[in-house]
Scaffold this active site. Structure first.
Site, mmCIF file in Angstrom:
data_model
loop_
_atom_site.group_PDB
_atom_site.id
_atom_site.type_symbol
_atom_site.label_atom_id
_atom_site.label_comp_id
_atom_site.label_asym_id
_atom_site.label_seq_id
_atom_site.Cartn_x
_atom_site.Cartn_y
_atom_site.Cartn_z
ATOM 1 N N ASP A 62 25.452 -50.035 -2.206
ATOM 2 C CA ASP A 62 26.322 -49.407 -2.465
ATOM 3 C C ASP A 62 26.152 -49.010 -3.448
ATOM 4 O OD1 ASP A 62 25.779 -51.710 -3.712
ATOM 5 O OD2 ASP A 62 28.001 -52.027 -4.401
ATOM 6 N N SER A 63 24.173 -48.830 -3.206
ATOM 7 C CA SER A 63 23.903 -48.000 -4.665
ATOM 8 C C SER A 63 24.428 -46.431 -3.671
ATOM 9 C CB SER A 63 22.300 -47.773 -4.133
ATOM 10 O OG SER A 63 22.340 -47.700 -3.202
ATOM 11 N N ASP A 101 27.504 -52.868 2.062
ATOM 12 C CA ASP A 101 27.526 -53.790 1.139
ATOM 13 C C ASP A 101 29.536 -53.801 1.628
ATOM 14 O OD1 ASP A 101 25.454 -55.168 -0.040
ATOM 15 O OD2 ASP A 101 25.326 -52.853 -1.332
ATOM 16 N N LYS A 131 27.042 -57.470 3.556
ATOM 17 C CA LYS A 131 26.507 -58.252 2.497
ATOM 18 C C LYS A 131 27.650 -57.821 1.038
ATOM 19 C CE LYS A 131 23.069 -56.015 -0.622
ATOM 20 N NZ LYS A 131 23.927 -55.709 -2.012
ATOM 21 N N GLU A 133 27.454 -60.298 -3.296
ATOM 22 C CA GLU A 133 26.541 -60.325 -4.706
ATOM 23 C C GLU A 133 27.459 -61.557 -5.047
ATOM 24 O OE1 GLU A 133 26.786 -57.439 -7.414
ATOM 25 O OE2 GLU A 133 25.613 -55.549 -6.076
ATOM 26 N N GLU A 200 16.711 -60.069 -6.173
ATOM 27 C CA GLU A 200 16.953 -58.347 -7.172
ATOM 28 C C GLU A 200 16.049 -58.628 -8.280
ATOM 29 O OE1 GLU A 200 19.603 -55.444 -6.489
ATOM 30 O OE2 GLU A 200 18.764 -54.188 -7.675
#
Ligand code: KIV
Length: 285
Positions: A62-63, A101, A131, A133, A200
């Site tokens: 999602d960056s 993401d 993925k 978080e 991270e």
């Protein structure tokens, strides 16, 4: 539809010249403690084609919100954006596992919300995994997805979707209390069934502890070489941005090279030396 049905005479998106057998989630999981996992982000078909032969895992991160769309953080990224870019990356890859993401707001409310979003991602993109978080708080959701056939990569430590809660992107786990809770997070998502965990922005000692504590591979970003693999944002390693975070090694200066190419093109147009004889269609050809 197979990508090989593309009409390559009219499209720039021609397939990777050497099709390869795609890695699987169980094979990636089995790399714990073995050959390091090579992972990079990819958001587009062409970039995926170029990275795929060299990578075990392509993450549609999602960056892309910041890298592609110029957004201030990953918070505004939508499921529609992730599905469109995820499908593009799957079309451009044959070898690596592709994971997508889950964007902020698409999975936190409940396991059912997460399943609906993750199922949409897998159906619309053809990716093998998602993925998400978070740590202990999201472990129940991860177990729910895994039990229903959705492979999940966890993400602990500096979790960018929590930027507003953290107040920035500083490395985490320097103090004992925070390090302990990140370790708990990693254990919780591993126990919930993640096949890999992105770690991270944590200090090296903590990365080593997390890697030793979980039975699935850890994939570090800003987390030292003590992880089972590494991931970077591709545009960072290519030098597309002026600012390079401390944990990034630049392997190119794409910003400089793109600027130089654009300047050379502009000079040619102004001098009327482009288009030249080779670029012009003629009646007698
Ligand atoms: O969004 C992303 O690109 C990521 C990686 C940097 C791990 O989450």
């Amino acid at each position: 539809m197979s990508t090989y049905t593309l009409d390559t005479s009219t499209s720039r998106a021609h397939p990777t010249p050497q099709p390869m057998r795609r890695l699987t989630v169980p094979k990636l999981r089995a790399r714990k403690g073995g050959e390091p996992i090579v992972a990079l982000t990819a958001y587009t078909t062409r970039t995926a084609q170029l990275l795929d032969p060299h990578c075990d895992l392509l993450l549609v991160g999602d960056s892309l919100g910041q890298v592609i769309y110029g957004l201030p953080s990953t918070i505004p990224v939508s499921l529609d954006m992730m599905c469109a870019h995820g499908a593009a990356v799957v079309r451009g890859s044959w070898h690596a596992v592709v994971a997508v993401d889950m964007p902020f707001g698409s999975y936190e409310a409940s396991p059912a919300q997460a399943f609906e979003s993750a199922a949409r991602v897998l159906k619309e993109t053809g990716a093998a995994a998602v993925k998400l978080e978070g740590g202990t708080v999201i472990a129940e959701t991860i177990a729910f997805l895994v039990a229903r056939g959705i492979p999940v990569i966890g993400h602990v430590g500096l979790t960018p979707q929590a930027v507003n809660a953290f107040g920035g992107y500083a490395a985490r786990g320097k103090g004992n209390a925070e390090a302990g809770s990140i370790l708990d997070d990693a254990r919780a998502v591993a126990d919930a069934g993640c096949f890999a965990i992105v770690v991270e922005g944590v200090v090296e000692e903590l990365a080593a502890e997390v890697t030793a504590a979980v039975d699935c591979p850890t994939i570090g970003i800003g987390a030292s070489a003590k992880c089972d693999g590494q991931i970077l944002v591709t545009e960072d390693l290519l030098g597309l941005f002026e600012r390079t975070p401390r944990f990034v090694k630049r392997y190119d200066d794409l910003a400089g090279r793109i600027g130089a190419a654009a300047a050379a093109y502009a000079a040619d147009v102004r001098a009327r030396s482009f288009p030249g004889i080779e670029q012009v269609y003629r009646r007698d050809e």
